[in-house]
Write an enzyme that holds these catalytic residues in place. Structure first.
Site, PDB file in Angstrom:
ATOM      1  N   HIS A 159      -0.402   4.688   7.082  1.00  0.00           N
ATOM      2  CA  HIS A 159      -0.144   5.132   5.718  1.00  0.00           C
ATOM      3  C   HIS A 159       0.173   6.628   5.673  1.00  0.00           C
ATOM      4  O   HIS A 159      -0.597   7.439   6.212  1.00  0.00           O
ATOM      5  CB  HIS A 159      -1.366   4.834   4.831  1.00  0.00           C
ATOM      6  CG  HIS A 159      -1.676   3.382   4.754  1.00  0.00           C
ATOM      7  ND1 HIS A 159      -2.616   2.779   5.562  1.00  0.00           N
ATOM      8  CD2 HIS A 159      -1.142   2.395   3.981  1.00  0.00           C
ATOM      9  CE1 HIS A 159      -2.674   1.489   5.281  1.00  0.00           C
ATOM     10  NE2 HIS A 159      -1.781   1.226   4.334  1.00  0.00           N
TER      11      HIS A 159
ATOM     12  N   ASN B 250       3.903  -5.615   5.688  1.00  0.00           N
ATOM     13  CA  ASN B 250       2.706  -6.357   6.092  1.00  0.00           C
ATOM     14  C   ASN B 250       3.048  -7.696   6.739  1.00  0.00           C
ATOM     15  O   ASN B 250       2.270  -8.226   7.529  1.00  0.00           O
ATOM     16  CB  ASN B 250       1.785  -6.569   4.888  1.00  0.00           C
ATOM     17  CG  ASN B 250       1.090  -5.281   4.483  1.00  0.00           C
ATOM     18  OD1 ASN B 250       0.557  -4.560   5.312  1.00  0.00           O
ATOM     19  ND2 ASN B 250       1.112  -4.977   3.197  1.00  0.00           N
TER      20      ASN B 250
ATOM     21  N   SER C 121       0.801  -1.219   0.000  1.00  0.00           N
ATOM     22  CA  SER C 121       0.000   0.000   0.000  1.00  0.00           C
ATOM     23  C   SER C 121       0.838   1.276   0.000  1.00  0.00           C
ATOM     24  O   SER C 121       0.376   2.319  -0.460  1.00  0.00           O
ATOM     25  CB  SER C 121      -0.932   0.005   1.220  1.00  0.00           C
ATOM     26  OG  SER C 121      -0.193  -0.127   2.427  1.00  0.00           O
TER      27      SER C 121
ATOM     28  N   ASP D 270      -5.089   6.451  10.197  1.00  0.00           N
ATOM     29  CA  ASP D 270      -4.781   5.093  10.652  1.00  0.00           C
ATOM     30  C   ASP D 270      -3.372   4.973  11.228  1.00  0.00           C
ATOM     31  O   ASP D 270      -3.003   3.946  11.784  1.00  0.00           O
ATOM     32  CB  ASP D 270      -4.965   4.083   9.519  1.00  0.00           C
ATOM     33  CG  ASP D 270      -4.039   4.345   8.335  1.00  0.00           C
ATOM     34  OD1 ASP D 270      -3.113   5.171   8.438  1.00  0.00           O
ATOM     35  OD2 ASP D 270      -4.246   3.697   7.285  1.00  0.00           O
TER      36      ASP D 270
ATOM     37  N   GLY E  50      -1.928  -4.229   1.001  1.00  0.00           N
ATOM     38  CA  GLY E  50      -2.024  -5.427   1.817  1.00  0.00           C
ATOM     39  C   GLY E  50      -1.085  -6.539   1.402  1.00  0.00           C
ATOM     40  O   GLY E  50      -1.069  -7.599   2.035  1.00  0.00           O
TER      41      GLY E  50
END
Length: 224
Positions: free
Chosen positions: A202, A115, A49, A199, A86
């Site tokens: 990011h 991830n 991402s 979040d 992801g």
């Protein structure tokens, strides 16, 4: 290669009236096969991402900014962004062979691993996957740049240190280039949350020029 043929000329002797042969070399240049033009570089970015513009307006992520940098520097390089939000190293590994066959890249940027850490996957698996992808890209004739990541200290000092170091370990073993930390100057500043989306994972668009600045020096060396 030059090939020589001999062509015979004849003159009449003034003394005898006989024909006298003279040999004169004639040079015939062997036709050269047309040379194939060098293929323009094609850069494949295989990331997660952080490279797929998650939560950003299209054209504001570091890969899009890279295309602008290449144009600014008048470097004829095609960029294919195959990043998926992801994505893990395992997922990247499963997709890479098809991407190499389809695009035949001259350069590959591998930005994966974050991830894996977020899911608590074994470091050994991450290292093995990064090694496999690096080797596969190199066997396909591409130069490889590994882009590293780090995790917050709440993952444990030992895990965090080993995770941060495995990118350089793989790069050194496979003779690939490496960027130790994609988010240097973004996640390690005095107020890192300022440059992150709500979040806190990011980065915002404002952080992506710095991310490109972290990648560009090593990538530029490979491209030149």
């Amino acid at each position: 290669m030059i090939r020589y043929l001999r062509r015979r000329h004849f003159i009449v002797s003034a003394a005898t009236g006989a024909l006298v042969g003279l040999c004169a070399p004639v040079v015939l240049a062997q036709a050269k096969a047309p040379t194939q033009p060098a293929r323009a570089p094609l850069l494949l970015v295989l990331g997660d991402s952080l490279s797929a513009e998650y939560g950003l307006a299209r054209g504001t992520g570091w890969v899009a900014l890279l295309e602008k940098q290449l144009a600014q520097d008048k470097m004829n390089v095609t960029v294919v962004n195959a990043s998926v939000s992801g994505e893990t190293t395992s997922g990247g590994r499963s997709r890479l062979a098809a991407l190499l066959a389809q695009h035949k890249p001259t350069h590959v940027v591998i930005e994966l691993g974050g991830n894996d850490a977020l899911r608590g996957l074994p470091l050994k698996n991450t290292e093995e996957n990064l090694t496999w992808m690096t080797q596969a890209a190199q066997k396909a004739g591409a130069k490889v740049l590994l882009v590293g990541m780090q995790v917050p200290p709440n993952y444990g000092t030992d895990y965090a240190n080993k995770f941060a170091g495995l990118f350089a370990t793989v790069a050194q073993a496979q003779k690939a280039a490496v960027v130790p930390f994609l988010l240097k100057g973004v996640a390690d500043g005095p107020d890192p949350t300022r440059l992150f989306q709500p979040d806190r994972i990011h980065p915002r668009a404002e952080a992506h020029p710095q991310m490109l600045a972290n990648v560009w020096p090593e990538l530029k060396k490979l491209l030149r």
